[in-house]
Design an enzyme around this catalytic site. Sequence first.
Site: not given
Ligand SMILES: Cc1ncc(C[n+]2csc(CCOP(=O)(O)OP(=O)(O)O)c2C)c(N)n1
Length: 636
Positions: A372, A400, A286
């Site tokens: 969630e 959700r 990342k």
């Molecule tokens: C249902 C939901 N819960 C929480 C989030 C907040 N959120 C946005 S990006 C993220 C992390 C995603 O991690 P990953 O899929 O591994 O992508 P990376 O940023 O590491 O590339 C979170 C928790 C969301 N977008 N949707």
Amino acid sequence: MSGERLLNGIETPADLRELSSDQVAQVTVELRQAIIEGVSRTGGHLASSLGAVELITALHYVFDTPRDRLVLDVGHQGYPHKLLTGRGDRFSSIGTEGGIAKFLRRVESPYDHFGAGHAGTSISAALGMARALEHKGSEGVAIALIGDGSMTAGMAFEAMNHAGHLGQKNLVVVLNDNEMSISKNVGALSSYLSRKLSHPMVRRVKGWAREVLRQLPADALHWAQKAEESVKVFISPGLVFEALGFRYVGPVQGNRVDVLLETFEHVRQMLAGGEGPILVHALTAKGHGYEPAERDPFRYHGVGSFEVGTGAFPPSKPGPPKYQDVFADTLIRLAREDERIVGITAAMADGTGLDRFAEVFPDRFYDVGIAEQHAVTFAAGLASEGMKPVPAIYSTFLQRAYDQVVHDVCLQNLDVTFALDRAGIVGADGATHQGFYDLAYLRTLPNMVVMAPKDENELRHMLRAAIEHDGPAAVRFPRGAGLGVPLDPELKALPLGEAELLRDGEDAAVVALGNLVHPALEAAAELAAEGLSVAVLNARFVKPLDRERIVSLARRCGALVVAEEHSGMGGFGSAVLEALAAAGVSLPTRGLAIPDRLVEHGSPEAIRASLGLDAAGIARAVRELLGRSGSDGSRS
Ligand SMILES: Cc1ncc(C[n+]2csc(CCOP(=O)(O)OP(=O)(O)O)c2C)c(N)n1
């Protein structure tokens, strides 16, 4: 580099496909520069997009988008995708009014096959598309690009399970594994993958096993295959996916564009040979390619503006504390007094302020991943044993877990306190993240108490009231900083269902909820200067509603304005109208709320002003109801 940037010549991925693989590598360098420079000015999701540059570029190069469908999970890593699909000239408008979105909207581009903002949806959507392409007789394939954080969402597994069952031949899932969610990823799958990957023999054995098997005589083959299976169980990260019916490809180096071009070409051939569904496991960093973000990907997940050379952020201006921090500090204080209190987050420890709680009470804090639904039923389980769980979840993400709130918490009247952050207008994150629906989906539920504080001080008292209440309760509060009001030394549990009359009057009354209470007071002061006497009631509770105070105000006043930062349908205003109807009171009434349409990204202040959800809008509504002209002499 000399001459024109290659990126300038790319309007669509078809232009990218004209380039040689060396030139594609150059494009990834330029994309990275464009993202760093652009986001340094506008703010946005930096580290995730940087980590996915090679993956997204290679996918567009090898696959025939838009005939082949590329579905990005969440969409926060999609900036390279936006830059490769004709949005370079609008990149500097990201997240601003009228500009391109930070996440994905189908209306924005024919390459955005599926809108996103919430995590974990990509595999289900891609599977639906893959199926539809088949029904339509198309040769196209569907590709879901999903991060290891988003893979913790239950939906992702539901979709994998279904895809494996269908044996979906035209489906590819690309797992972008950087071991990070927003903060460090959590969960058994995540540690399983990294444990397997850290095994030095993983890569060697895969090739070796294939070689040995090929040379064995038939009778030995059976036993050798069995042996290979048991060896792989210990060292290959792919078995869990193979058990779900996917062909596993990987792990591959996901920030090496040459490796990815070869891998995806190979995958394309596998699909042509009928070997789908396929999961490609790509290891990425990342923040890749930008040292400050690589060093601290958490800090650079979502950023405001910064200086490119150093990665430094402008010093934060001193100001009132954020609601999330006041919430967390209050919870810490309450938890010191009551050891049954536990804090729960679904991958948003930082955003909800619960990271502060975790520091003080590491054993009473749970990050369940982007899950969630599980967070809510897990809380219900804790409560069924006499604990006092507090899931802190953004209003938009609790959507959700609706059935879990109904079936597991409310129907059983369990003592769960929901802290609903980011309720109301969220600004740059746009339509997918607006918190407009929670009152409607919570106030209809049996046993549920729903409240909204007028400021950060009241939030503290409400949290105590919610925790002391023996049953489900939700406190909703807005994104961002509080008002800077003094914080009372004591936490007083507010009596449930009691509104607060802040200002009396008889020409009109404003019944306001949450963050619209202070603007209502400002409006009343402005109207007083025009000779109008306007009462302001701080509703505090949506359920139980203070029907008595509301009805008595309505009986005394000539007009009633109800103000809330929530959908006008089914929310607080609806509750007030139900109470008036039940009491047989009728008077000129105006509901100020979010209209029945999408509210896209933009500055919260500008959005509020355009929807009349500020002091000026409230004053205007009162004048209109009373048929009075404005302070500028204009007839309303
Ligand atoms: C249902 C939901 N819960 C929480 C989030 C907040 N959120 C946005 S990006 C993220 C992390 C995603 O991690 P990953 O899929 O591994 O992508 P990376 O940023 O590491 O590339 C979170 C928790 C969301 N977008 N949707």
